[in-house]
Design a protein around this motif. Structure first.
Motif, short mmCIF file in Angstrom:
data_model
loop_
_atom_site.label_atom_id
_atom_site.label_comp_id
_atom_site.label_asym_id
_atom_site.label_seq_id
_atom_site.Cartn_x
_atom_site.Cartn_y
_atom_site.Cartn_z
N ILE A 106 85.48 75.37 -20.35
CA ILE A 106 85.59 76.33 -21.45
C ILE A 106 87.00 76.91 -21.53
N GLU A 107 87.59 77.17 -20.39
CA GLU A 107 88.96 77.69 -20.36
C GLU A 107 89.68 77.13 -19.15
N ALA A 108 90.98 77.09 -19.24
CA ALA A 108 91.79 76.57 -18.14
C ALA A 108 91.67 77.51 -16.94
N ARG A 109 91.30 76.94 -15.79
CA ARG A 109 91.20 77.74 -14.58
C ARG A 109 92.40 77.44 -13.68
N ASN A 110 92.54 78.25 -12.65
CA ASN A 110 93.65 78.03 -11.73
C ASN A 110 93.55 76.65 -11.10
N LYS A 111 92.35 76.29 -10.65
CA LYS A 111 92.18 74.99 -10.00
C LYS A 111 90.71 74.62 -9.98
N LEU A 112 90.40 73.41 -10.43
CA LEU A 112 89.05 72.89 -10.35
C LEU A 112 88.83 72.25 -8.99
N THR A 113 87.58 72.01 -8.65
CA THR A 113 87.28 71.43 -7.34
C THR A 113 87.93 70.07 -7.15
N TYR A 114 88.17 69.35 -8.25
CA TYR A 114 88.76 68.02 -8.17
C TYR A 114 90.25 68.07 -7.81
N GLU A 115 90.86 69.24 -7.90
CA GLU A 115 92.30 69.36 -7.73
C GLU A 115 92.70 69.98 -6.40
N GLU A 116 91.74 70.06 -5.47
CA GLU A 116 92.06 70.62 -4.16
C GLU A 116 93.05 69.72 -3.42
N GLU A 117 93.88 70.34 -2.57
CA GLU A 117 94.88 69.58 -1.82
C GLU A 117 94.22 68.53 -0.91
N THR A 118 93.08 68.88 -0.34
CA THR A 118 92.37 67.96 0.55
C THR A 118 90.88 68.02 0.24
N ARG A 119 90.26 66.85 0.17
CA ARG A 119 88.80 66.77 0.04
C ARG A 119 88.27 66.07 1.28
N ASP A 120 87.38 66.74 2.00
CA ASP A 120 86.88 66.25 3.28
C ASP A 120 85.37 66.28 3.25
N GLY A 121 84.73 65.13 3.49
CA GLY A 121 83.27 65.11 3.47
C GLY A 121 82.70 63.81 3.98
N MET A 122 81.37 63.77 4.03
CA MET A 122 80.65 62.61 4.53
C MET A 122 80.05 61.82 3.38
N LEU A 123 80.22 60.51 3.42
CA LEU A 123 79.64 59.61 2.45
C LEU A 123 78.97 58.45 3.18
N MET A 124 77.93 57.92 2.58
CA MET A 124 77.28 56.74 3.14
C MET A 124 78.08 55.50 2.74
N LYS A 125 78.52 54.74 3.74
CA LYS A 125 79.34 53.55 3.51
C LYS A 125 78.63 52.30 4.00
N ARG A 126 78.68 51.24 3.21
CA ARG A 126 78.05 49.98 3.60
C ARG A 126 78.93 49.24 4.61
N GLY A 127 78.33 48.81 5.71
CA GLY A 127 79.06 48.07 6.72
C GLY A 127 79.54 46.72 6.21
N ARG A 128 80.74 46.36 6.60
CA ARG A 128 81.32 45.10 6.13
C ARG A 128 80.53 43.89 6.58
N ASP A 129 80.02 43.90 7.82
CA ASP A 129 79.36 42.73 8.38
C ASP A 129 77.84 42.82 8.39
N ASN A 130 77.31 44.01 8.73
CA ASN A 130 75.85 44.12 8.87
C ASN A 130 75.15 44.59 7.60
N GLY A 131 75.89 45.07 6.63
CA GLY A 131 75.29 45.48 5.37
C GLY A 131 74.52 46.78 5.41
N GLN A 132 74.58 47.51 6.52
CA GLN A 132 73.86 48.78 6.64
C GLN A 132 74.73 49.92 6.14
#
Length: 359
Positions: A106-132
């Motif tokens: 709606i209006e320009a804010r100082n900073k949106l969550t997407y613009e943080e200097e660092t984003r740190d978190g956990m994501l589920m990643k598929r294994g390259r070999d085992n597919g898990q």
């Protein structure tokens, strides 16, 4: 004439209007409307099935597309991905929630969550070999222009460090079997590397996606200070032009045709043994027609074809010809349409560099 408050006119075959206390929204996605606070919605009405009284029609005329767009999209960042009717559910839902529920633009804010200097978190990643799919820590750095991931949360060294300007990110719910599935693609030692991710929260995975785009936009703005926003935006993440199975033969064109999964990422035609493979088995660069590139229906006369699929495609490059077969004529024509559109588009300087990397 009816006015609707969104650009989503064709997101599905069911046309519904959400009558809110302040605005109408053309809702054509299928997420649970009850999950939006009741104070923000008073009715849901069908465009074609419901009756409309004069007051409602007048409200629509006075509070239509442009009026509400100016209000709720007043400060959408250049890097933020605006979904279309072709995009997946999670992108469309989070766009609606960001605009009308969280009122982020709606209006320009100082900073949106997407613009943080660092984003740190956990994501589920598929294994390259085992597919898990396993929980992995990811750190996105705006200052470093990198995305790192770690096999353990407290690991001192990352498993990989990826330059953000080399990343493409695209949502792949069908391919991954998860509605929030995201595919990252980048070049590693001159080979295409795929990483498949998801998060249980639709907001979280879309926030990561737009954060990557925000870092890319920052990097490119610094690297090319004279470039306009309109010039930079197309260089952010992009959807693949077309994907699917074809069969191909080898360079001698006497080998048997083998079924492969193909992905056309603008000028790069990549092929994999399976859709979720970590690395491409090979790539074909599609240059401009003036340089000797072409794509035509059919196979050269005398080609030994043991393929069960009979709708052939021949791609000619300055170095060699590539032969493919499709299961149906419709698939053949669809691939040819995309091949020829790319081949008849002038190449940019960056695309000449990409060609050098693949040679």
């Amino acid at each position: 004439m009816f006015y609707v408050l969104s650009t989503w006119e064709r997101f599905s075959s069911k046309n519904f209007i959400v009558l809110c206390t302040l605005y109408f929204v053309h809702m054509t996605i299928n997420f649970n409307l009850k999950s939006i606070p009741e104070t923000k919605i008073s009715k849901v009405k069908s465009l074609s099935l419901a009756g409309w009284n004069d007051t409602e029609v007048q409200f629509m005329a006075e509070n239509g597309n442009e009026t509400m767009r100016r209000m709720y999209e007043a400060a959408v960042p250049v890097y933020y991905y605006r979904p279309t009717h072709k995009d997946c559910q999670v992108l469309k839902e989070q766009w609606i929630r960001a605009k009308y529920e969280r009122k982020e633009f709606i209006e320009a804010r100082n900073k949106l969550t997407y613009e943080e200097e660092t984003r740190d978190g956990m994501l589920m990643k598929r294994g390259r070999d085992n597919g898990q799919f396993l929980n992995r820590r990811f750190i996105l750095s705006k200052r470093g222009g990198t995305l790192k991931y770690f096999t353990k949360y407290d690991a001192k060294e990352p498993k990989a460090v990826i330059k953000v300007d080399s990343i493409n990110a695209t949502f792949q719910p069908q391919k991954t079997g998860n509605p929030n599935g995201l595919q990252l693609t980048y070049l590693k030692d001159y080979s295409t590397r795929n990483i498949f991710l998801y998060h249980e929260s639709g907001k979280e995975i879309v926030d990561w996606f737009n954060s990557i785009r925000a870092v890319q936009f920052h990097y490119l703005s610094v690297a090319f200070p004279g470039a306009t926003d309109a010039e930079i935006k197309p260089k952010l993440t992009r959807n693949f032009l077309i994907e699917g199975y074809m069969e191909k033969t080898g360079p001698r064109q006497t080998e048997g045709f083998k079924k492969r999964w193909f992905t056309l990422d603008h000028r790069r035609l990549m092929y994999f043994k399976e859709p979720l493979d970590a690395f491409a088995k090979g790539e074909v660069f599609l240059g401009h027609s003036d340089q000797g590139y072409s794509a035509t229906a059919g196979l050269p006369a005398g080609t030994h074809c043991n393929s069960a699929w009979h709708y052939g495609i021949t791609i000619v490059t300055p170095d060699r010809s590539f032969l493919f077969t499709c299961d149906t004529e419709g698939e053949q024509q669809d691939w040819l349409k995309h091949f020829n559109k790319v081949i008849h588009t002038q190449m940019s300087p960056q695309e000449y560099n990409s060609k050098s990397c693949l040679e």
